[in-house]
Design a protein around this motif. Structure first.
Motif, mmCIF file in Angstrom:
data_model
loop_
_atom_site.group_PDB
_atom_site.id
_atom_site.type_symbol
_atom_site.label_atom_id
_atom_site.label_comp_id
_atom_site.label_asym_id
_atom_site.label_seq_id
_atom_site.Cartn_x
_atom_site.Cartn_y
_atom_site.Cartn_z
ATOM 1 N N VAL A 1 -2.107 93.026 -62.086
ATOM 2 C CA VAL A 1 -2.345 94.417 -61.714
ATOM 3 C C VAL A 1 -1.570 95.325 -62.664
ATOM 4 O O VAL A 1 -0.482 94.988 -63.128
ATOM 5 C CB VAL A 1 -1.930 94.684 -60.245
ATOM 6 N N THR A 2 -2.150 96.469 -62.957
ATOM 7 C CA THR A 2 -1.476 97.511 -63.728
ATOM 8 C C THR A 2 -1.208 98.692 -62.808
ATOM 9 O O THR A 2 -2.115 99.150 -62.101
ATOM 10 C CB THR A 2 -2.334 97.966 -64.921
ATOM 11 N N PHE B 1 7.407 96.902 -68.314
ATOM 12 C CA PHE B 1 7.061 98.293 -68.557
ATOM 13 C C PHE B 1 6.227 98.369 -69.834
ATOM 14 O O PHE B 1 6.633 97.836 -70.871
ATOM 15 C CB PHE B 1 8.325 99.142 -68.730
ATOM 16 N N THR B 2 5.082 98.981 -69.751
ATOM 17 C CA THR B 2 4.219 99.104 -70.920
ATOM 18 C C THR B 2 4.151 100.536 -71.458
ATOM 19 O O THR B 2 3.792 100.752 -72.609
ATOM 20 C CB THR B 2 2.796 98.626 -70.594
ATOM 21 N N LYS B 3 4.469 101.518 -70.621
ATOM 22 C CA LYS B 3 4.539 102.915 -71.057
ATOM 23 C C LYS B 3 5.683 103.587 -70.296
ATOM 24 O O LYS B 3 5.848 103.342 -69.102
ATOM 25 C CB LYS B 3 3.236 103.665 -70.789
ATOM 26 N N GLY B 4 6.426 104.452 -70.998
ATOM 27 C CA GLY B 4 7.550 105.090 -70.330
ATOM 28 C C GLY B 4 7.907 106.459 -70.851
ATOM 29 O O GLY B 4 9.022 106.927 -70.655
ATOM 30 N N GLY B 5 6.988 107.131 -71.520
ATOM 31 C CA GLY B 5 7.271 108.449 -72.061
ATOM 32 C C GLY B 5 7.270 108.459 -73.575
ATOM 33 O O GLY B 5 7.189 107.402 -74.222
ATOM 34 N N LEU C 1 3.606 110.275 -67.665
ATOM 35 C CA LEU C 1 2.835 109.046 -67.486
ATOM 36 C C LEU C 1 3.746 107.845 -67.726
ATOM 37 O O LEU C 1 4.489 107.803 -68.707
ATOM 38 C CB LEU C 1 1.654 108.997 -68.461
ATOM 39 N N ALA C 2 3.685 106.900 -66.833
ATOM 40 C CA ALA C 2 4.398 105.628 -66.996
ATOM 41 C C ALA C 2 3.517 104.516 -66.457
ATOM 42 O O ALA C 2 2.676 104.739 -65.576
ATOM 43 C CB ALA C 2 5.735 105.648 -66.274
ATOM 44 N N GLU C 3 3.735 103.320 -67.000
ATOM 45 C CA GLU C 3 2.853 102.211 -66.619
ATOM 46 C C GLU C 3 3.639 100.916 -66.600
ATOM 47 O O GLU C 3 4.480 100.673 -67.466
ATOM 48 C CB GLU C 3 1.696 102.120 -67.615
ATOM 49 N N THR C 4 3.358 100.106 -65.593
ATOM 50 C CA THR C 4 3.924 98.760 -65.518
ATOM 51 C C THR C 4 2.794 97.760 -65.303
ATOM 52 O O THR C 4 1.765 98.092 -64.709
ATOM 53 C CB THR C 4 4.953 98.632 -64.376
ATOM 54 N N GLU D 1 -1.750 104.879 -59.320
ATOM 55 C CA GLU D 1 -3.071 104.240 -59.363
ATOM 56 C C GLU D 1 -2.883 102.769 -59.723
ATOM 57 O O GLU D 1 -2.221 102.446 -60.716
ATOM 58 C CB GLU D 1 -3.971 104.907 -60.401
ATOM 59 N N LEU D 2 -3.444 101.889 -58.917
ATOM 60 C CA LEU D 2 -3.364 100.459 -59.159
ATOM 61 C C LEU D 2 -4.706 99.942 -59.670
ATOM 62 O O LEU D 2 -5.747 100.218 -59.075
ATOM 63 C CB LEU D 2 -2.979 99.720 -57.883
#
Length: 400
Positions: free
Chosen positions: A171-172, A220-224, A233-236, A271-272
């Motif tokens: 899951v993202t 963590f794939t995105k963090g600013g 926006l941030a993404e794991t 959002e998953l």
């Protein structure tokens, strides 16, 4: 012709193709390809099958890098599965070159005697095991219809009767906040990175209170973009695993609550995006597995039950196959004890002398197991009885 004579002939069929099988293993190892990109491996394997006179369907069941070759008419149908995808950055550190070549050898040997023994063998090329769920897509396309059993071997640092496989889904998690100047107007921002960090820490706390066999791991794939801008926006990215698919659904609810906590605390949106495939847990068929173990023993390999000291834990779409038909997924030793799969060292062993021996031994043990299924109709019936009972039990697991 008695069973010993049959197995002698099958071993001879493998040995006649020794050079071919090892060449296939080495060539696939030298050209690693990831999920659904296995064009070179697909070509090498289908050319080998066609060169031996087998009718090959390339791009089988709507998957460009899948293939199928079936020989025999009537009797039990046994599918020999080949895997041939690699890992990003690590190549064949899971030894799928060995799986492919051993499956090819078993399939060719069995095909040579199929008509004589009254059985049917299907050599099935299954792409994208490393996360792409190729076998799941093949199941959905009907590739296992009419199949009575599915067999394969997987490399490891020991000969084991099965792999400790657990259900998994990826899951993202995408957090959306509000950008603002971090020094001038921080009050106007909503920090998506903070939301992701809080969600991650909540999952870390959850890990203390889940079953020993369950796993949750993420990155963590995105963090600013810049430290003076409140990240909008941030993404794991995560993998959630549990011993059975039924229990996986229960664990996912607790996991999602942790991620949502991060969003609620920071005023961000979450959002998953769940992966489209769920890898089921593996149900190793003991009726067939006992035959494989005995066949491996005849080749000088002692196959042991997994233990706390010697085991391989992971996930595979062979688990989904085992929910459809009786299946085995034994581990065959290609590396010294303590050298784990998914490491550069293991990739080296997969193409060394130990890997070559595993190709030939794996081909013989699988071919002999196919013959056992053909020569023992009662074995097929017992395998199905066991499989149906085990599936029913696993589906009840976690239902409460």
């Amino acid at each position: 012709m008695d069973r010993n004579q049959v197995k002698d002939r099958l071993a001879e069929e493998v040995e006649k193709r020794r050079e071919l099988l090892l060449d296939v293993s080495h060539r696939i190892h030298a050209h690693p390809e990831t999920n659904y990109e296995e064009r070179f491996a697909h070509g090498v394997l289908t050319e080998a099958l066609a060169g031996e006179g087998l009718p090959v369907v390339r791009g089988a069941h709507g998957l460009a890098t899948a293939f199928e070759a079936a020989v025999g008419d009537g009797g039990p149908t046994v599918a020999v599965l080949c895997e041939y995808d690699a890992l990003p950055g690590l190549g064949h550190a899971c030894g799928h070159n060995v799986i492919a070549a051993a499956g090819l050898g078993a399939g060719l040997a069995a095909a040579a005697l199929a008509d004589e023994l009254g059985g049917r063998v299907v050599v099935l090329g299954t792409p994208a095991e490393e996360g792409g769920g190729g076998k799941i897509r093949l199941i959905e396309a009907g590739a296992l219809e009419g199949v009575d059993a599915a067999v394969m071997v997987h490399p490891a640092d020991a000969d084991l009767s099965y792999m400790d496989t657990i259900a998994v889904q990826e899951v993202t998690a995408t957090y959306t906040g509000r950008a603002a100047h971090a020094a001038a107007f921080p009050d106007q921002g909503r920090n998506a990175l903070d939301a992701a960090v809080l969600g991650y820490n909540a999952v870390a706390a959850l890990r203390q209170h889940i079953d020993d066999a369950e796993r949750i791991h993420g990155i963590f794939t995105k963090g600013g973009d810049k430290p003076n801008i409140v990240p909008a926006l941030a993404e794991t990215a995560w993998m959630v695993r549990s011993p059975t698919r039924a229990r996986l659904e229960a664990l996912k609810e607790r996991f999602v609550a942790c991620l949502e906590a991060g969003a609620h605390a920071t005023g961000c949106e979450l959002e998953l995006t769940w992966g489209g495939v769920i890898y089921a847990d593996l149900i190793p068929n003991r009726a067939i597995g006992e035959r494989y173990n005995a066949n491996a023993a005849a080749l000088g390999r002692t196959v042991r039950e997994p233990s706390r000291e010697r085991r391989v834990v992971g996930s595979t779409d062979m688990g989904n196959v085992s929910y459809e038909v009786p299946a085995i997924h034994p581990m065959i030793q290609v590396a010294p004890p303590g050298v784990p799969i998914h490491t550069p060292a293991f990739a080296d062993y997969a193409v060394g002398p130990e890997g070559d021996r595993a190709v030939l031994d794996g081909a013989k043990a699988l071919a002999w197991t196919v013959a056992d299924l053909w020569l023992e109709p009662d074995l097929v019936a017992r395998a199905w009885d066991e499989q149906r009972a085990a599936v029913a039990e696993r589906r009840r697991d976690g239902a409460g």
